[in-house]
Scaffold this active site. Structure first.
Site, PDB file in Angstrom:
ATOM      1  N   LYS A 235      28.040  77.681  49.961  1.00  0.00           N
ATOM      2  CA  LYS A 235      28.364  77.755  48.534  1.00  0.00           C
ATOM      3  C   LYS A 235      28.578  76.347  47.972  1.00  0.00           C
ATOM      4  O   LYS A 235      28.023  75.979  46.956  1.00  0.00           O
ATOM      5  CB  LYS A 235      29.598  78.625  48.335  1.00  0.00           C
ATOM      6  CG  LYS A 235      30.042  78.730  46.894  1.00  0.00           C
ATOM      7  CD  LYS A 235      31.245  79.641  46.734  1.00  0.00           C
ATOM      8  CE  LYS A 235      31.785  79.533  45.311  1.00  0.00           C
ATOM      9  NZ  LYS A 235      32.962  80.357  45.086  1.00  0.00           N
ATOM     10  N   GLU A 241      31.003  71.582  59.028  1.00  0.00           N
ATOM     11  CA  GLU A 241      30.295  72.207  60.139  1.00  0.00           C
ATOM     12  C   GLU A 241      28.838  72.501  59.766  1.00  0.00           C
ATOM     13  O   GLU A 241      27.902  72.237  60.533  1.00  0.00           O
ATOM     14  CB  GLU A 241      30.975  73.527  60.535  1.00  0.00           C
ATOM     15  CG  GLU A 241      32.387  73.377  61.056  1.00  0.00           C
ATOM     16  CD  GLU A 241      33.445  73.544  59.967  1.00  0.00           C
ATOM     17  OE1 GLU A 241      33.208  73.072  58.834  1.00  0.00           O
ATOM     18  OE2 GLU A 241      34.499  74.129  60.251  1.00  0.00           O
ATOM     19  N   GLY A 296      33.129  83.051  48.511  1.00  0.00           N
ATOM     20  CA  GLY A 296      32.338  82.998  49.749  1.00  0.00           C
ATOM     21  C   GLY A 296      32.390  84.301  50.525  1.00  0.00           C
ATOM     22  O   GLY A 296      31.373  84.797  51.011  1.00  0.00           O
ATOM     23  N   ARG A 297      33.576  84.886  50.646  1.00  0.00           N
ATOM     24  CA  ARG A 297      33.721  86.110  51.455  1.00  0.00           C
ATOM     25  C   ARG A 297      33.243  87.350  50.715  1.00  0.00           C
ATOM     26  O   ARG A 297      33.288  88.448  51.255  1.00  0.00           O
ATOM     27  CB  ARG A 297      35.170  86.255  51.920  1.00  0.00           C
ATOM     28  CG  ARG A 297      36.202  86.148  50.818  1.00  0.00           C
ATOM     29  CD  ARG A 297      37.596  85.920  51.395  1.00  0.00           C
ATOM     30  NE  ARG A 297      38.608  85.721  50.371  1.00  0.00           N
ATOM     31  CZ  ARG A 297      38.912  84.545  49.824  1.00  0.00           C
ATOM     32  NH1 ARG A 297      38.253  83.458  50.189  1.00  0.00           N
ATOM     33  NH2 ARG A 297      39.865  84.447  48.921  1.00  0.00           N
ATOM     34  N   GLU A 382      41.678  85.992  54.493  1.00  0.00           N
ATOM     35  CA  GLU A 382      41.534  84.832  53.617  1.00  0.00           C
ATOM     36  C   GLU A 382      41.884  85.227  52.175  1.00  0.00           C
ATOM     37  O   GLU A 382      42.302  84.385  51.379  1.00  0.00           O
ATOM     38  CB  GLU A 382      40.111  84.259  53.695  1.00  0.00           C
ATOM     39  CG  GLU A 382      40.013  82.823  53.239  1.00  0.00           C
ATOM     40  CD  GLU A 382      38.661  82.175  53.503  1.00  0.00           C
ATOM     41  OE1 GLU A 382      37.709  82.479  52.772  1.00  0.00           O
ATOM     42  OE2 GLU A 382      38.542  81.354  54.438  1.00  0.00           O
ATOM     43  N   HIS A 413      38.738 100.812  76.770  1.00  0.00           N
ATOM     44  CA  HIS A 413      38.909 100.325  78.140  1.00  0.00           C
ATOM     45  C   HIS A 413      39.496  98.922  78.166  1.00  0.00           C
ATOM     46  O   HIS A 413      39.406  98.223  79.179  1.00  0.00           O
ATOM     47  CB  HIS A 413      37.569 100.372  78.868  1.00  0.00           C
ATOM     48  CG  HIS A 413      37.016 101.763  78.923  1.00  0.00           C
ATOM     49  ND1 HIS A 413      37.340 102.656  79.927  1.00  0.00           N
ATOM     50  CD2 HIS A 413      36.236 102.442  78.048  1.00  0.00           C
ATOM     51  CE1 HIS A 413      36.743 103.815  79.691  1.00  0.00           C
ATOM     52  NE2 HIS A 413      36.075 103.717  78.545  1.00  0.00           N
ATOM     53  N   LYS A 533      41.220  70.867  57.055  1.00  0.00           N
ATOM     54  CA  LYS A 533      39.954  70.162  56.791  1.00  0.00           C
ATOM     55  C   LYS A 533      40.209  68.672  56.549  1.00  0.00           C
ATOM     56  O   LYS A 533      39.499  67.811  57.063  1.00  0.00           O
ATOM     57  CB  LYS A 533      39.271  70.750  55.551  1.00  0.00           C
ATOM     58  CG  LYS A 533      38.639  72.112  55.750  1.00  0.00           C
ATOM     59  CD  LYS A 533      37.909  72.521  54.467  1.00  0.00           C
ATOM     60  CE  LYS A 533      37.427  73.956  54.535  1.00  0.00           C
ATOM     61  NZ  LYS A 533      36.820  74.423  53.292  1.00  0.00           N
TER      62      LYS A 533
HETATM   63  O1  F6P Z   1      36.985  77.156  54.830  1.00  0.00           O
HETATM   64  C1  F6P Z   1      36.900  78.380  54.229  1.00  0.00           C
HETATM   65  C2  F6P Z   1      35.694  78.507  53.361  1.00  0.00           C
HETATM   66  O2  F6P Z   1      35.862  77.770  52.201  1.00  0.00           O
HETATM   67  C3  F6P Z   1      35.379  79.947  53.078  1.00  0.00           C
HETATM   68  O3  F6P Z   1      36.080  80.444  52.014  1.00  0.00           O
HETATM   69  C4  F6P Z   1      33.911  79.909  52.902  1.00  0.00           C
HETATM   70  O4  F6P Z   1      33.352  81.186  53.038  1.00  0.00           O
HETATM   71  C5  F6P Z   1      33.500  78.973  54.009  1.00  0.00           C
HETATM   72  O5  F6P Z   1      34.531  78.002  54.019  1.00  0.00           O
HETATM   73  C6  F6P Z   1      32.177  78.316  53.879  1.00  0.00           C
HETATM   74  O6  F6P Z   1      32.074  77.585  52.684  1.00  0.00           O
HETATM   75  P1  F6P Z   1      30.680  77.138  52.133  1.00  0.00           P
HETATM   76  O7  F6P Z   1      29.862  78.362  51.877  1.00  0.00           O
HETATM   77  O8  F6P Z   1      30.975  76.377  50.879  1.00  0.00           O
HETATM   78  O9  F6P Z   1      30.028  76.263  53.170  1.00  0.00           O
END
Ligand code: F6P
Length: 574
Positions: A235, A241, A296-297, A382, A413, A533
């Site tokens: 987003k 990452e 995002g979620r 979240e 199990h 972060k």
């Molecule tokens: O760190 C949490 C977050 O901001 C989430 O809310 C989001 O889904 C995820 O990181 C990834 O963010 P992006 O889509 O901006 O890479």
């Protein structure tokens, strides 16, 4: 009604109502309002809920506590509630104006107040002729934007699926690798797993999220880069990452082809940040956008679902959107006591606030929903893992539960021992389908028998007398007794189709919303992820520094851990 029993008693005890608003150690802490106070008083009066007695006294209980929305059925009769509990819970929903806040959300009001944003994920699945707007731009119909992007996505997905889209070497795409994390990963991976039965056989869809290089390494194992499409899903297009993985993927592709121009044929971007996408080196013609009013979620039914659309095709993706819409309409129109998201949300509040039960297990008896609990962890935790209300004041009492789970029957199990006989009570959602995709043996009968057996055993247990009657020697009677009164919901769907998946996801989205409103929190920001972060950014610089002086800028624990890593790193890199 906390999980305070000894583990062998037949009842679960309601906490002392007198202490309700004063002391967390002795009873539920809830706001001092008429609806909350009525619930606390009701819980005290209910005292002990014994499901054997409740069912024996009321032959209509299951029927009265089974409701339907779209294709989904919810049986909540095996919960620790009385016949009139739901009425008191819906009074709480009325007192906290859940319906009003719901309407404000659908109307594009900026209910995400800390970010001053509308929350319009419901527009992502609105029909093309619908009109929905951000309240700050009432003349701009966002549904037009949604369908413009959906149209471009469908066209590109079709070209990829048909082999018309070719890579740098003129070969069709056989592997799609989605690079994203959090909402840019969990939704697509959950849904692609859930809808595997609908996916094209000739395209392998893979997901990379972790900045642990093993994740990317594994995703690249055995792939032919000439036939691989990378989808960078972010987003913000700033996530550490995702950018690290995307940079490495890009470098590998360019090294393999010897041509920067290959990026245009092997990379798509899904983002709200066109500048960031361009700066990374992906042509914005290959970008599929969405908007700041999509969290995002809450985003895998937006452009973020591109990998899913390529896997299952635009028609099935569209059926999924219709499923979301079916549940949106149910949430908007069904009366509170027959409204699935409302009822599930209220039951969660009952357990979290009145009974002080901290977790919720989600147990799909559908193997293709294997990633659904992980997806719900982000959606729920979240969104509602908050301790400050919208107005900046601290919340009174508990908020979001710890969500966890695994598919049945595997979980049986592993951790069900604790569910049946442990010292804590874990409310659980059991999810099953009437019809499987496969025709393998008697497997589905066995699977469903297990689902029903578990909810029955959890609810009704086995008394010491019943154990004795089986001739069990006295020293083992307590060990073999099941306390029962372990609350569960059963959610049944006809079959795990795209349409049903959309309904299921929207059900939980709106359940989370209901709870957020009742707790007075903003379910749509996530400030709690920021500090880590920032610290990680600073630590990367320190870890990679050539400075031989010991690390001193942190607490003694962090200093020592970083120093140990730096020494190992220097040795590793020579
Ligand atoms: O760190 C949490 C977050 O901001 C989430 O809310 C989001 O889904 C995820 O990181 C990834 O963010 P992006 O889509 O901006 O890479």
């Amino acid at each position: 009604m906390a999980g305070s029993g000894s583990g062998v008693g037949q009842t679960v005890t309601v906490n002392d109502a007198a202490a309700a608003t004063t002391d967390i150690s002795t009873g539920p802490v809830v706001p001092d309002t008429p609806a909350w106070n009525a619930l606390v008083a009701h819980a005290a009066q209910l005292g002990e809920v014994d499901l054997r007695t409740a069912f024996a006294n009321d032959p209509e209980r299951a029927e009265a506590m089974t409701i339907e929305g779209g294709d989904l059925l919810l049986d909540y009769s095996k919960h620790l509630i009385g016949a009139d509990t739901m009425a008191l819970l819906t009074a709480l929903a009325a007192e906290t104006d859940v319906a009003g806040r719901r309407d404000a959300m659908f109307a594009g009001e900026h209910i995400n107040s800390t970010e001053d944003r509308a929350v319009l994920h419901t527009a992502l699945r609105a029909p093309a002729d619908a009109v929905m707007s951000d309240a700050d731009e009432p003349d701009h119909n966002v549904v037009d934007d949604v369908h413009e992007v959906l149209g471009r996505m469908a066209e590109t997905a079709d070209r990829i699926r048909s082999g018309e889209w070719t890579g740098h070497a003129g070969r069709p795409i056989r592997t799609v690798i989605n690079i994203g994390i959090g909402g840019s990963d969990l939704g697509p991976v959950m849904a692609t797993t859930a809808l595997a039965a609908f996916a094209a056989d000739h395209i392998d869809t893979r997901f990379v999220s972790n900045v642990d290089g093993d994740d990317l390494g594994e995703a690249l194992r055995g792939v032919d880069l000439d036939e691989t499409l990378f989808i960078v899903a972010s987003k913000t297009f700033t996530t550490q990452e995702t950018l690290a993985n995307a940079r490495e993927a890009r470098a590998r592709l360019v090294a393999h082809t010897g041509d920067e121009a290959a990026v245009a044929k092997h990379f798509l971007a899904l983002s709200t940040n066109a500048e960031g996408v361009a700066a990374f080196g992906i042509d914005t013609d290959n970008m599929f956008g969405f908007w700041d009013w999509v969290g995002g979620r809450y985003s895998f039914d937006s452009a973020i679902g591109m990998s899913l659309m390529i896997a299952i095709g635009p028609d099935a993706f569209n059926e999924m959107l219709e499923g979301f819409r079916t549940m949106d309409e149910h949430f908007l129109t069904a009366e509170p006591a027959r409204n699935l998201p409302m009822v599930m949300g209220l039951l969660g509040v009952w357990y979290r606030n009145i009974a002080d039960l901290a977790t919720l297990a989600v147990l799909p008896y559908v193997n293709d929903l294997a990633r659904f609990p992980a997806y719900l962890q982000q959606l729920d935790m979240e969104s509602n893992g908050k301790r400050i209300r919208v107005d900046g004041s601290p919340v009174i009492g508990e908020t979001g539960p710890i969500v966890w789970g695994e598919p049945g029957t595997n979980g049986q199990h592993a951790f069900y021992q604790l569910l049946h006989q442990g010292t804590t009570v874990v409310p659980a959602d059991f999810i099953g389908v009437l019809e499987p995709h496969h025709a393998i043996g008697e497997h589905h009968d066995l699977l469903m028998a297990n689902l029903f057996a578990q909810t029955e055993a959890l609810a009704f247990g086995k008394t010491a007398d019943e154990v004795r009657a089986e001739g069990v020697e006295e020293r083992l009677v307590a060990h073999k007794t099941f306390p029962g009164n372990r609350p569960t919901s059963t959610i049944l769907a006809p079959k795990l189709t795209p349409h049903v998946l959309g309904q299921l996801v929207a059900l939980y989205e709106h359940k989370v919303f209901v709870q957020g409103v009742i707790w007075g929190i903003n379910s749509f920001d996530q400030w709690g992820v920021e500090l880590g972060k920032v610290l990680a950014k600073r630590l990367v610089a320190e870890i990679q520094s050539d400075d031989a002086a010991p690390v001193t800028g942190h607490d003694s624990s962090t200093n020592a851990l970083v120093e140990r890593y730096r020494v190992a790193r220097r040795t590793r890199l020579g």
